[in-house]
Design a protein around this motif. Structure first.
Motif, PDB file in Angstrom:
ATOM      1  N   LEU A   1     -16.162 -33.381  48.888  1.00  0.00           N
ATOM      2  CA  LEU A   1     -16.119 -32.560  47.676  1.00  0.00           C
ATOM      3  C   LEU A   1     -14.703 -32.346  47.141  1.00  0.00           C
ATOM      4  CD1 LEU A   1     -18.803 -29.906  48.661  1.00  0.00           C
ATOM      5  CD2 LEU A   1     -19.096 -31.926  47.227  1.00  0.00           C
ATOM      6  N   SER A   2     -13.784 -33.280  47.393  1.00  0.00           N
ATOM      7  CA  SER A   2     -12.406 -33.135  46.911  1.00  0.00           C
ATOM      8  C   SER A   2     -12.184 -33.818  45.562  1.00  0.00           C
ATOM      9  CB  SER A   2     -11.420 -33.674  47.949  1.00  0.00           C
ATOM     10  OG  SER A   2     -11.622 -35.059  48.153  1.00  0.00           O
ATOM     11  N   GLY A   3     -13.178 -34.534  45.028  1.00  0.00           N
ATOM     12  CA  GLY A   3     -13.047 -35.144  43.708  1.00  0.00           C
ATOM     13  C   GLY A   3     -12.876 -36.649  43.717  1.00  0.00           C
ATOM     14  N   LYS A   4     -13.134 -37.311  44.840  1.00  0.00           N
ATOM     15  CA  LYS A   4     -12.956 -38.773  44.919  1.00  0.00           C
ATOM     16  C   LYS A   4     -13.870 -39.497  43.938  1.00  0.00           C
ATOM     17  CE  LYS A   4     -14.058 -38.790  49.240  1.00  0.00           C
ATOM     18  NZ  LYS A   4     -14.322 -37.373  49.482  1.00  0.00           N
ATOM     19  N   THR A   5     -15.141 -39.194  43.970  1.00  0.00           N
ATOM     20  CA  THR A   5     -16.100 -39.847  43.070  1.00  0.00           C
ATOM     21  C   THR A   5     -15.791 -39.494  41.625  1.00  0.00           C
ATOM     22  OG1 THR A   5     -17.800 -39.881  44.773  1.00  0.00           O
ATOM     23  CG2 THR A   5     -18.547 -40.091  42.499  1.00  0.00           C
ATOM     24  N   THR A   6     -15.444 -38.259  41.370  1.00  0.00           N
ATOM     25  CA  THR A   6     -15.110 -37.828  40.011  1.00  0.00           C
ATOM     26  C   THR A   6     -13.909 -38.601  39.486  1.00  0.00           C
ATOM     27  OG1 THR A   6     -15.992 -35.631  40.490  1.00  0.00           O
ATOM     28  CG2 THR A   6     -14.545 -35.836  38.579  1.00  0.00           C
ATOM     29  N   LEU A   7     -12.892 -38.800  40.311  1.00  0.00           N
ATOM     30  CA  LEU A   7     -11.729 -39.588  39.896  1.00  0.00           C
ATOM     31  C   LEU A   7     -12.157 -41.011  39.528  1.00  0.00           C
ATOM     32  CD1 LEU A   7      -8.697 -40.065  39.471  1.00  0.00           C
ATOM     33  CD2 LEU A   7      -8.579 -40.676  41.903  1.00  0.00           C
ATOM     34  N   LEU A   8     -12.991 -41.622  40.362  1.00  0.00           N
ATOM     35  CA  LEU A   8     -13.444 -42.983  40.073  1.00  0.00           C
ATOM     36  C   LEU A   8     -14.292 -43.029  38.801  1.00  0.00           C
ATOM     37  CD1 LEU A   8     -14.206 -44.094  43.722  1.00  0.00           C
ATOM     38  CD2 LEU A   8     -12.258 -44.760  42.299  1.00  0.00           C
ATOM     39  N   GLN A   9     -15.068 -41.997  38.544  1.00  0.00           N
ATOM     40  CA  GLN A   9     -15.833 -41.924  37.295  1.00  0.00           C
ATOM     41  C   GLN A   9     -14.888 -41.836  36.099  1.00  0.00           C
ATOM     42  OE1 GLN A   9     -18.222 -38.495  38.176  1.00  0.00           O
ATOM     43  NE2 GLN A   9     -19.915 -39.722  39.007  1.00  0.00           N
ATOM     44  N   ILE A  10     -13.828 -41.070  36.233  1.00  0.00           N
ATOM     45  CA  ILE A  10     -12.832 -40.955  35.160  1.00  0.00           C
ATOM     46  C   ILE A  10     -12.184 -42.309  34.895  1.00  0.00           C
ATOM     47  CG2 ILE A  10     -10.522 -40.012  34.663  1.00  0.00           C
ATOM     48  CD1 ILE A  10     -11.586 -37.361  35.924  1.00  0.00           C
ATOM     49  N   LEU A  11     -11.877 -43.051  35.962  1.00  0.00           N
ATOM     50  CA  LEU A  11     -11.268 -44.369  35.791  1.00  0.00           C
ATOM     51  C   LEU A  11     -12.210 -45.351  35.119  1.00  0.00           C
ATOM     52  CD1 LEU A  11      -9.355 -44.775  39.172  1.00  0.00           C
ATOM     53  CD2 LEU A  11      -8.511 -43.903  36.979  1.00  0.00           C
TER      54      LEU A  11
ATOM     55  N   PRO B   1     -11.463 -27.566  34.322  1.00  0.00           N
ATOM     56  CA  PRO B   1     -11.015 -28.960  34.255  1.00  0.00           C
ATOM     57  C   PRO B   1     -11.267 -29.663  35.588  1.00  0.00           C
ATOM     58  CG  PRO B   1      -9.260 -27.464  33.574  1.00  0.00           C
ATOM     59  CD  PRO B   1     -10.374 -26.620  34.103  1.00  0.00           C
ATOM     60  N   LEU B   2     -11.735 -30.893  35.511  1.00  0.00           N
ATOM     61  CA  LEU B   2     -11.922 -31.700  36.721  1.00  0.00           C
ATOM     62  C   LEU B   2     -10.569 -32.125  37.263  1.00  0.00           C
ATOM     63  CD1 LEU B   2     -14.833 -33.868  35.344  1.00  0.00           C
ATOM     64  CD2 LEU B   2     -15.013 -31.972  36.961  1.00  0.00           C
ATOM     65  N   PHE B   3      -9.718 -32.584  36.361  1.00  0.00           N
ATOM     66  CA  PHE B   3      -8.329 -32.914  36.649  1.00  0.00           C
ATOM     67  C   PHE B   3      -7.528 -32.466  35.438  1.00  0.00           C
ATOM     68  CE2 PHE B   3     -10.509 -35.850  39.428  1.00  0.00           C
ATOM     69  CZ  PHE B   3      -9.723 -35.837  40.574  1.00  0.00           C
ATOM     70  N   ALA B   4      -6.439 -31.753  35.672  1.00  0.00           N
ATOM     71  CA  ALA B   4      -5.603 -31.275  34.577  1.00  0.00           C
ATOM     72  C   ALA B   4      -4.268 -32.013  34.601  1.00  0.00           C
ATOM     73  CB  ALA B   4      -5.380 -29.770  34.698  1.00  0.00           C
ATOM     74  N   HIS B   5      -3.826 -32.441  33.427  1.00  0.00           N
ATOM     75  CA  HIS B   5      -2.520 -33.088  33.252  1.00  0.00           C
ATOM     76  C   HIS B   5      -2.340 -34.281  34.183  1.00  0.00           C
ATOM     77  CE1 HIS B   5      -1.735 -29.568  30.868  1.00  0.00           C
ATOM     78  NE2 HIS B   5      -1.976 -28.806  31.919  1.00  0.00           N
ATOM     79  N   LEU B   6      -3.364 -35.122  34.247  1.00  0.00           N
ATOM     80  CA  LEU B   6      -3.350 -36.289  35.134  1.00  0.00           C
ATOM     81  C   LEU B   6      -2.533 -37.420  34.526  1.00  0.00           C
ATOM     82  CD1 LEU B   6      -4.533 -37.664  37.693  1.00  0.00           C
ATOM     83  CD2 LEU B   6      -6.472 -38.382  36.277  1.00  0.00           C
ATOM     84  N   ASP B   7      -1.674 -38.015  35.335  1.00  0.00           N
ATOM     85  CA  ASP B   7      -0.931 -39.226  34.986  1.00  0.00           C
ATOM     86  C   ASP B   7      -1.308 -40.290  36.010  1.00  0.00           C
ATOM     87  OD1 ASP B   7       0.754 -38.444  32.730  1.00  0.00           O
ATOM     88  OD2 ASP B   7       1.761 -37.122  34.161  1.00  0.00           O
ATOM     89  N   PHE B   8      -1.716 -41.453  35.513  1.00  0.00           N
ATOM     90  CA  PHE B   8      -2.149 -42.529  36.410  1.00  0.00           C
ATOM     91  C   PHE B   8      -2.036 -43.850  35.665  1.00  0.00           C
ATOM     92  CE2 PHE B   8      -5.348 -45.398  38.144  1.00  0.00           C
ATOM     93  CZ  PHE B   8      -5.107 -45.316  39.504  1.00  0.00           C
TER      94      PHE B   8
END
Length: 125
Positions: A60-70, A34-41
């Motif tokens: 490589l901490s997931g910043k771009t991935t988080l923005l892609q998810i958003l 999972p890229l992010f598990a049980h995310l609440d935002f």
């Protein structure tokens, strides 16, 4: 969708969503954690005072991935965990009701295979 009692709905709401690059049951030679598990935002669409957001973290901490998810990218389980309530309102023109059109990502990576040094150089400029 629940009613929004007198307030504007959020731009994006994620409620206990788990995100993957590929379907978790797909057979693959590559790992698919999972890229992010049980995310609440939740990102509000309106605030009495202006807000500025910044996503920071080490490489490589997931910043771009988080923005892609958003923006609506990557698979969400359950699929209903991610929603864009504000984009469905009459305040948003029809052409912008798709999250990938309404929410844009501006990055400093070059998109080349030159590696992190190029990204650091561009972001420093």
């Amino acid at each position: 969708m629940r009613p929004f009692a007198g307030s504007r709905p959020p731009i994006i709401r994620i409620a206990n969503g788990t995100f993957y690059r590929h379907h978790p049951s797909a057979a693959s030679a590559h790992p698919n954690p999972p890229l992010f598990a049980h995310l609440d935002f939740e990102l509000p669409s309106h605030s009495p005072e202006p807000h500025h957001w910044c996503v920071v973290g080490p490489s490589l901490s997931g910043k771009t991935t988080l923005l892609q998810i958003l923006r609506g990218q990557h698979l969400c389980f359950p699929p209903t965990a991610r929603s864009f309530p504000y984009l469905a309102t009459e305040h948003v023109p029809h052409r912008l009701r798709n999250p990938q059109r309404a929410i844009q990502y501006v990055g400093f990576d070059s998109g080349s295979s030159l590696g992190p040094a190029t990204s650091a150089y561009l972001s420093a400029r």
